[in-house]
Scaffold this active site. Sequence first.
Site, short mmCIF file in Angstrom:
data_model
loop_
_atom_site.label_atom_id
_atom_site.label_comp_id
_atom_site.label_asym_id
_atom_site.label_seq_id
_atom_site.Cartn_x
_atom_site.Cartn_y
_atom_site.Cartn_z
N HIS A 194 0.83 -1.21 0.00
CA HIS A 194 0.00 0.00 0.00
C HIS A 194 0.86 1.25 0.00
O HIS A 194 0.50 2.28 -0.57
CB HIS A 194 -0.92 0.01 1.22
CG HIS A 194 -2.10 -0.88 1.04
ND1 HIS A 194 -2.30 -2.01 1.79
CD2 HIS A 194 -3.12 -0.81 0.17
CE1 HIS A 194 -3.40 -2.60 1.39
NE2 HIS A 194 -3.93 -1.89 0.41
N GLU A 439 -7.06 -14.06 -19.31
CA GLU A 439 -6.05 -13.90 -18.26
C GLU A 439 -5.72 -15.22 -17.57
O GLU A 439 -4.96 -15.27 -16.62
CB GLU A 439 -6.48 -12.84 -17.25
CG GLU A 439 -7.87 -13.01 -16.68
CD GLU A 439 -8.27 -11.89 -15.72
OE1 GLU A 439 -7.42 -11.10 -15.32
OE2 GLU A 439 -9.47 -11.83 -15.38
N ASP A 463 -2.74 -11.19 -14.41
CA ASP A 463 -3.09 -12.56 -14.02
C ASP A 463 -2.53 -13.59 -14.99
O ASP A 463 -2.14 -14.68 -14.57
CB ASP A 463 -4.61 -12.71 -13.91
CG ASP A 463 -5.10 -12.16 -12.59
OD1 ASP A 463 -4.50 -12.50 -11.56
OD2 ASP A 463 -6.05 -11.37 -12.59
N CYS A 510 -5.30 -4.97 -21.10
CA CYS A 510 -5.54 -4.01 -20.02
C CYS A 510 -4.70 -4.27 -18.77
O CYS A 510 -4.87 -3.63 -17.75
CB CYS A 510 -7.03 -3.96 -19.67
SG CYS A 510 -7.66 -5.54 -19.09
C1 PEP Z 1 -5.06 -8.29 -15.19
O1 PEP Z 1 -5.14 -9.35 -14.57
O2 PEP Z 1 -4.14 -8.03 -15.99
C2 PEP Z 1 -6.06 -7.24 -15.00
C3 PEP Z 1 -6.10 -6.18 -15.76
O3 PEP Z 1 -6.95 -7.36 -13.98
P1 PEP Z 1 -6.60 -7.19 -12.42
O4 PEP Z 1 -5.22 -6.59 -12.32
O5 PEP Z 1 -7.68 -6.34 -11.86
O6 PEP Z 1 -6.65 -8.61 -11.94
MG MG Z 2 -6.99 -9.89 -13.62
#
Ligand code: PEP
Ligand code: MG
Length: 579
Positions: A194, A439, A463, A510
């Site tokens: 954090h 993912e 992920d 993303c």
């Molecule tokens: C990812 O897993 O790359 C993703 C964008 O989702 P999060 O980081 O929220 O798991």
């Molecule tokens: Mg993810």
Amino acid sequence: MLVLHVTGVSSGIAIGKAYVLHRERPEVPEYALPENLIEGEIRRFTAAIDSARSQLESIRDHIPKSAPPEISSIIDTHLLILHDKMICEAPVDTIRKKRCNAEWALKTQSDELSAVFEQMDDPYLRSKKTDVGQVVDRILRNLLVSNDEEHEQITDALDGQIVVANDLTPADIVLLKHTRIAAFVTNLGGPISHTAILARSLEIPAIVAVHNATRAIRSGEQLIVDGKLGVLIVLPEPGVVAEYQHRQKRIVQLKRELETIKASRSETRDGCAIKLYANIELPDDIKAANKVAAEGIGLYRTEFLFMNRPDLPDEEEQYRAYAKVVKAIPGKPVTIRTLDLGADKRIDSNSRGGETITVNPALGLRAVRLCLHDTSLFRPQLRAILRTSALGQVRIMIPMLSSLGEMFRVLDLIEETKAELTRQGQPFDPETQIGGMIEVPAAAVSADLFAPHLDFFSIGTNDLIQYTLAIDRVDEAVNYLYDPLHPSVLRLISMTIRAGKSAGIPVAMCGEMAGDVRYTRLLLGLGLDEFSMHPSALLEIKRIVRESDLTELGRFAEDVLNARHTGELHALVDKMNER
Ligand code: PEP
Ligand code: MG
């Protein structure tokens, strides 16, 4: 001059004098007390608790508005711990029974608690040990540091200095921000703590995990911190200072230059349009996305609406939040991801969010698995998202798909929800696009089977890398294995892009990799044409896009995929980045 290559967690260059905070866990004395001093000792302990309370309350009142919401919840957690009987009452019993001093009574209690936390399998609960330790340290400092000594050792005098400490809590960072420090360096810590998250959001350059920094560095010594490259220089030579001053100016200049391409098209030199979207966590983040002229929202992580609260947001509250985002970025697509709770993202409400203690929470009832397991959580969200589709271009995105069966069940639920809304006369867009996050390696390998049933893919590299390389993304000990350039990761990304293209659906990315300039050219070469990232990265990615030639990058990317060993692969990526 000493140059150290360490872990940078928040970018930016700082040059300044060191201010070493010696706040290692205080040495705790142990002594016996005569009967007549026992009540006085208990009063001393209670006063230390009271001071800790007012210190935490004052810190909470000073949290800047720009700080992420979880920061005030961390302070609230510390206040709750402070009020827990195990902390504020058990040591009083010990003082009475053992006739010992308050510090020792608190220390023995804290050691016992620490052993209990250590036994816990669940990493989330285990991580609470740190919070308990931080609260105990605060009380100990109140007991041990005399009143006229500056308790926090954090004063206005820190203007422009670089704070060096064993560890810093998010609460410390809030205080330090007010003293206008230039950067901080800690002995402990990791990139996803954090404290690191807060440093990034407050734009304080930071370096962590420099073992022995507080011993090796003395207050007043000149330091250079490069938080992006993870370089710490102690007592730099004048030539090096000049070089870093030059780099600092270059960063300011670069920021200004990036501003000038805000309104320019995101298009490669050979005329291919590349979509650049923003990732957001809360409706207010939309301001940052608009500031850099994002072409839409590629990932709205809705689970943050569910976190740090005792209850769940109902359909209306969700509708209002989603509508706020859609209205704030008119005419542009907003990709709303359905709940991705579970694993490291927990909620406080009873018996939801998969908080039963599981051995491997990242492999457990998370994201779409949890939503399908508990449709009373999922249905109101689907209703709220679909209702928002009447207000603008809304896309639904499903996280963590691993089997076709899951996808079909979600598609059926969406159809049922649409029928229900139609019956009730609630407006929505019947053509709302539905996409899946790729993912989980299983989904990437069988992306061609998913593609005909979905409107788009978005690759979640955070992920995908965790599951492909079998490394827990929140475990500091295996962070060093987290490698977006691992050939298996690149092959899965390439397979997903190809599967999407042959089915005629767009493929976005993303995960963090999409906002990291080291990988932009390679991803473009692999055929990725939609990137979604933290808004602060968007203009720099746009600059690279505008300088790129896709035909040339495509040839390089092919060679990268065919590289026979890591050295060759890295050399090729470096070569791409030199262009
Ligand atoms: C990812 O897993 O790359 C993703 C964008 O989702 P999060 O980081 O929220 O798991
Ligand atoms: Mg993810």
